[in-house]
Design a protein around this motif. Structure first.
Motif, PDB file in Angstrom:
ATOM      1  N   PRO A  75      -6.009  -3.924  -3.904  1.00 36.97           N
ATOM      2  CA  PRO A  75      -7.255  -4.635  -4.180  1.00 36.97           C
ATOM      3  C   PRO A  75      -7.134  -5.468  -5.462  1.00 36.97           C
ATOM      4  O   PRO A  75      -6.088  -5.449  -6.112  1.00 36.97           O
ATOM      5  CB  PRO A  75      -8.248  -3.491  -4.383  1.00 36.97           C
ATOM      6  N   PHE A  76      -8.189  -6.184  -5.815  1.00 44.07           N
ATOM      7  CA  PHE A  76      -8.225  -6.952  -7.054  1.00 44.07           C
ATOM      8  C   PHE A  76      -8.230  -5.979  -8.227  1.00 44.07           C
ATOM      9  O   PHE A  76      -9.084  -5.102  -8.314  1.00 44.07           O
ATOM     10  CB  PHE A  76      -9.475  -7.833  -7.089  1.00 44.07           C
ATOM     11  N   THR A 124       0.522  -1.014  -5.847  1.00 41.70           N
ATOM     12  CA  THR A 124       1.053   0.126  -5.092  1.00 41.70           C
ATOM     13  C   THR A 124       0.453   1.431  -5.600  1.00 41.70           C
ATOM     14  O   THR A 124       0.014   2.289  -4.811  1.00 41.70           O
ATOM     15  CB  THR A 124       2.588   0.185  -5.214  1.00 41.70           C
ATOM     16  N   ALA A 125       0.426   1.603  -6.928  1.00 41.01           N
ATOM     17  CA  ALA A 125      -0.123   2.826  -7.515  1.00 41.01           C
ATOM     18  C   ALA A 125      -1.621   2.939  -7.269  1.00 41.01           C
ATOM     19  O   ALA A 125      -2.133   4.031  -6.974  1.00 41.01           O
ATOM     20  CB  ALA A 125       0.176   2.848  -9.018  1.00 41.01           C
ATOM     21  N   ILE A 126      -2.328   1.831  -7.374  1.00 44.43           N
ATOM     22  CA  ILE A 126      -3.778   1.851  -7.168  1.00 44.43           C
ATOM     23  C   ILE A 126      -4.103   2.198  -5.722  1.00 44.43           C
ATOM     24  O   ILE A 126      -4.994   3.022  -5.455  1.00 44.43           O
ATOM     25  CB  ILE A 126      -4.387   0.492  -7.559  1.00 44.43           C
ATOM     26  N   TYR A 169       6.211  -3.598 -10.372  1.00 45.15           N
ATOM     27  CA  TYR A 169       5.652  -3.871  -9.041  1.00 45.15           C
ATOM     28  C   TYR A 169       5.610  -2.627  -8.165  1.00 45.15           C
ATOM     29  O   TYR A 169       4.634  -2.377  -7.459  1.00 45.15           O
ATOM     30  CB  TYR A 169       6.514  -4.955  -8.379  1.00 45.15           C
ATOM     31  N   HIS A 170       6.689  -1.800  -8.199  1.00 42.41           N
ATOM     32  CA  HIS A 170       6.773  -0.646  -7.313  1.00 42.41           C
ATOM     33  C   HIS A 170       6.326   0.656  -7.992  1.00 42.41           C
ATOM     34  O   HIS A 170       6.469   1.729  -7.404  1.00 42.41           O
ATOM     35  CB  HIS A 170       8.206  -0.472  -6.806  1.00 42.41           C
ATOM     36  N   GLU A 171       5.812   0.573  -9.224  1.00 44.51           N
ATOM     37  CA  GLU A 171       5.391   1.778  -9.933  1.00 44.51           C
ATOM     38  C   GLU A 171       4.321   2.517  -9.125  1.00 44.51           C
ATOM     39  O   GLU A 171       3.355   1.923  -8.654  1.00 44.51           O
ATOM     40  CB  GLU A 171       4.827   1.403 -11.308  1.00 44.51           C
ATOM     41  N   LYS A 172       4.500   3.829  -8.951  1.00 43.00           N
ATOM     42  CA  LYS A 172       3.606   4.599  -8.074  1.00 43.00           C
ATOM     43  C   LYS A 172       2.556   5.412  -8.810  1.00 43.00           C
ATOM     44  O   LYS A 172       1.774   6.132  -8.187  1.00 43.00           O
ATOM     45  CB  LYS A 172       4.444   5.521  -7.182  1.00 43.00           C
TER      46      LYS A 172
END
Length: 417
Positions: free
Chosen positions: A12-13, A203-205, A190-193
């Protein structure tokens, strides 16, 4: 009126997106901002957490002036076709002079060097050998460009940098007067979870929202976006995920003939047989386990599954790749966005769609031969109908929303704090 374009998904935003919008505003002052936003399915082959109108309203409340839908025919594609479709889309509006995009390494000179190297025949030959060895397109491109340019592999292979390179290639080919403006990504990778601060990866959100850790996710979203997400969840309109669409997907795979699956975009080298076998699985993980191989990344497989849901025909898509997006559908706009729409009425090379039924009626879908524009718009409408089946509340699963929903005018001031 001259505008700045942004290509986005807003899934999402979040605060990182707000930073990008604010930095774009700082650089270009009074120029209105128009976003070409993916609809209900994402470039990585996933359903959007929240529907396209909700995410468009999040964007306008977050500072974007006008949000237009990038047709699904270009939104659910590899980086090369996604970027080309989006750049052509924005350029066709006749008002976009600049393209603002995020990059992990925003040095424009280095990005242009990489963009030029992609089309070098030596690099292409190395890429083909890597692809033949079973590497994914992104991995083969990243390694080949790093070797040719001497730039760090981490810079070349980062997701937003790959998209940045493809934006530059598309500008060179389709929009020579558009000025690229890379903006440094802030915060998490970018790929941080894990959500570890005010600026977290999408991705984490998404993981936090799907895992029920809403407070964790909301800490990385602007209050206005948080409010809309809470409303969406309270009404049972989201979050939507592959979990809610698994039965629909399995039904599509079981119903389709192997020959039909072979005609989907990105299906090559007998993947259609694996897809047919994947339809016999009991769930999404089982299907992906059948499909998984070194040659096909998870992202590519998920895109193929979206095309299976929509039964997208590769020849039709190839034709659209030749002509580019054929209309600009309005999702949401502010007061400045309304002024921009007036300007576009005189400058746009494609029709501006504020009401679907002005160009396509539901009765047109009943066996009638459609124009290319109508067929592209019908695919967007189908994508919404299929997507809605994943909504938690059955009341929101009704079909035909694209024919009923009007663009959203956001009259209030953007909320960014």
């Amino acid at each position: 009126m001259r505008a700045v374009g942004i290509v986005a998904e807003y899934n999402p935003f979040h605060n990182g997106h707000r930073y990008h919008v604010e930095e774009t505003r700082r650089l270009y002052g009074d120029a209105p901002i128009v976003a070409a936003m993916s609809g209900n399915f994402m470039q990585r082959g996933e359903p959007a957490l929240f529907d396209k109108w909700t995410r468009a309203e999040m964007a306008v409340r977050g500072g974007v002036d006008l949000v237009l839908e990038l047709p699904v025919a270009f939104a659910v594609r590899s980086a090369q076709f996604f970027a080309a479709g989006a750049v052509r889309f924005l350029y066709s509006l006749g008002v976009v002079d600049w393209l603002s995009f995020g990059a992990e390494h925003p040095e424009l000179g280095a990005l242009k060097l990489l963009a030029a190297a992609v089309d070098d025949e030596t690099v292409r030959a190395v890429m083909r050998s890597r692809l033949d060895a079973g590497e994914t397109y992104a991995a083969a491109l990243g390694k080949s460009l790093a070797a040719a340019s001497g730039l760090p592999p981490a810079m070349v292979a980062s997701p937003n940098n790959i998209l940045a390179v493809e934006y530059l290639r598309a500008i060179e080919k389709f929009a020579p007067y558009m000025v690229p403006c890379p903006v440094a990504r802030q915060g998490a990778h970018y790929h941080e979870k894990v959500v570890a601060g005010a600026i977290a990866s999408a991705t984490a959100i998404r993981g936090a929202l799907l895992g029920g850790r809403t407070l964790e996710a909301f800490g990385a979203m602007p209050p206005s976006a948080r409010e809309l997400a809470e409303r969406c969840m309270a009404e049972g309109r989201g979050p939507v995920s592959w979990g809610g669409l698994t039965v629909v997907l399995l039904a599509a795979l079981r119903r389709a003939a192997v020959a039909e699956l072979a005609e989907l975009p990105d299906v090559t080298e007998g993947l259609e047989y694996k897809m047919k076998a994947a339809g016999a699985a009991g769930g999404l993980e089982g299907s992906l386990a059948v499909l998984k191989s070194k040659r096909y990344s998870l992202t590519r497989l998920q895109r193929v599954l979206v095309h299976a849901l929509l039964m997208t025909d590769r020849r039709t898509v190839a034709g659209w790749d030749e002509c580019g997006p054929l209309y600009a559908r309005v999702l949401a706009f502010s007061g400045r966005g309304r002024e921009l729409l007036r300007a576009m009425a005189k400058t746009a090379a494609v029709p501006v769609v504020t009401k679907t039924t002005h160009f396509l009626h539901s009765r047109d879908l009943d066996g009638r031969e459609l124009t290319p524009l109508q067929a592209m718009l019908a695919l967007d409408a189908l994508a919404t109908d299929v997507y809605s089946l994943g909504m938690p509340n059955p009341e929101w699963r009704r079909g035909g929303r694209d024919f009923r929903q009007s663009p959203l005018y956001v009259a209030c001031r953007p909320v960014g704090s």
